[in-house]
Motif scaffolding. Structure first.
Motif, PDB file in Angstrom:
ATOM      1  N   TRP A  48       0.820  -1.211   0.000  1.00 14.74           N
ATOM      2  CA  TRP A  48       0.000   0.000   0.000  1.00 14.74           C
ATOM      3  C   TRP A  48       0.857   1.265   0.000  1.00 14.74           C
ATOM      4  O   TRP A  48       1.691   1.487   0.882  1.00 14.74           O
ATOM      5  N   CYS A  49       0.642   2.099  -0.984  1.00 14.62           N
ATOM      6  CA  CYS A  49       1.271   3.418  -1.145  1.00 14.62           C
ATOM      7  C   CYS A  49       2.759   3.381  -1.447  1.00 14.62           C
ATOM      8  O   CYS A  49       3.404   4.441  -1.493  1.00 14.62           O
ATOM      9  N   CYS A 327       0.487   0.315   5.981  1.00 13.21           N
ATOM     10  CA  CYS A 327       0.925   1.266   4.956  1.00 13.21           C
ATOM     11  C   CYS A 327       2.265   1.834   5.412  1.00 13.21           C
ATOM     12  O   CYS A 327       2.326   2.496   6.461  1.00 13.21           O
TER      13      CYS A 327
END
Length: 329
Positions: A48-49, A327
């Motif tokens: 994520w990200c 994240c």
């Protein structure tokens, strides 16, 4: 991600070579040359990200400024990307391309303007404006830094050709796929394809905001380009086998969606019962829940890329994961 409103063969080879969900972050982000005058900025492990970006500098003295493809989620990561870009292209890029509207690919835009003009599909600009900085609210513990919303000031509809140091950089609109409007950047003279989040490497694909069938069509178009190097939106750089791995997951997803409809199982229960098999090593497996929501909606007639609830499926992804997904941006 932020919302605009707040028959399968073996896939073990292209998948198991990459990090698993339990893998630690063992390498720092780095800019690597993947072809002469073409670089990839890779942020391991790609969850994520932790997106990838690209930089096309071309030949010394060649016509056109360096082109950066996508930025990064946080101020600190965007600053690192800028330093790395300036190391190989003094002064930095003159053009920044956003492949789609998600914040991990766009929040760093302000670190490159006003020197660089930001370019995107017109739908990407509209969705970026609507989404704003909403992604930050999903992970309040992340140090986002100063990331003022910086929208593209040059947009296109079907495609656009840029020139970077004498190399053509062809922007091709292939959405809806990952989102309603997705762009890839193709450097034909080097055989390098920057796919944005249409292709994933060791990471679970995510199509909740786009289309399963649209993604499959986009993969056909990308395969027809015959790329030698594929820079995915997340995860390690590879070759055409990354297209095959992404397609294999999507076709498996459709099968699971069809079975869930037949058996009357809602997406969360269907995801919990699904045997991930060769896809178990992929990062962020909770995305299966969101993907099933989109796949089932399309089976029921929803057009590719059409708006649908995102908050509900994301909450079910959290439930599947057993908490908010990590994240590391």
């Amino acid at each position: 991600m932020a919302t605009p409103t707040a028959a399968i063969g073996s896939t073990a080879s292209p998948i198991t070579a990459h990090p698993t969900a339990a893998s630690p972050i063992t390498a720092a982000p780095a800019l690597e040359e993947v072809a002469d005058g073409v670089h990839a900025f890779v942020q391991p492990p790609g969850g994520w990200c932790l997106n990838n970006a690209g930089l096309v500098t071309g030949r010394p003295g060649g016509e056109g400024p360096p082109v950066l493809i996508d930025t990064a989620a946080t101020e600190s990561r965007a600053r690192l990307l800028r330093r790395e870009a300036e190391r190989v292209a003094p002064g930095g890029p003159g053009v920044v391309v956003n492949t789609h509207f998600h914040g991990d690919h766009t929040f760093g835009n302000s670190l490159f303007t006003p020197r660089a003009v930001v370019v995107a599909h017109e739908g990407t600009r509209a969705d970026s404006a609507e989404a704003g900085l909403g992604l930050c609210g999903l992970w309040p513990g992340v140090e986002w830094g100063e990331i003022p919303l910086t929208l593209p000031t040059l947009t296109f509809r079907d495609g656009l050709t840029l020139h970077a140091g004498g190399l053509r950089v062809e922007l091709l609109h292939l959405g809806p796929a990952h989102t309603a409007d997705d762009t890839v950047a193709w450097v034909p003279e080097r055989g390098v394809l920057f796919t944005g989040d249409l292709v994933w490497s060791g990471v679970t694909p995510f199509v909740l905001m786009g289309s399963v069938t649209g993604s499959l069509r986009a993969l056909e178009r990308m395969r027809a380009l015959a790329p030698r190097v594929v820079v995915p939106g997340h995860g390690p750089v590879g070759g055409p086998e990354l297209l095959d791995a992404t397609e294999a997951y999507l076709r498996w997803l459709l099968r699971i969606a069809e079975e869930s409809v037949r058996d009357g199982l809602p997406p969360l229960e269907a995801a919990r019962r699904a045997d991930l098999g060769g896809f178990a090593p992929l990062l962020d497996p909770e995305r299966l829940v969101g993907n099933l929501h989109r796949a089932r909606a399309e089976l029921e007639g929803l057009p590719p890329g059409a708006r649908m609830d995102v908050a509900g499926p994301f909450g079910e992804m959290v439930a599947y994961h057993g908490g908010l997904p990590d994240c590391h941006a």
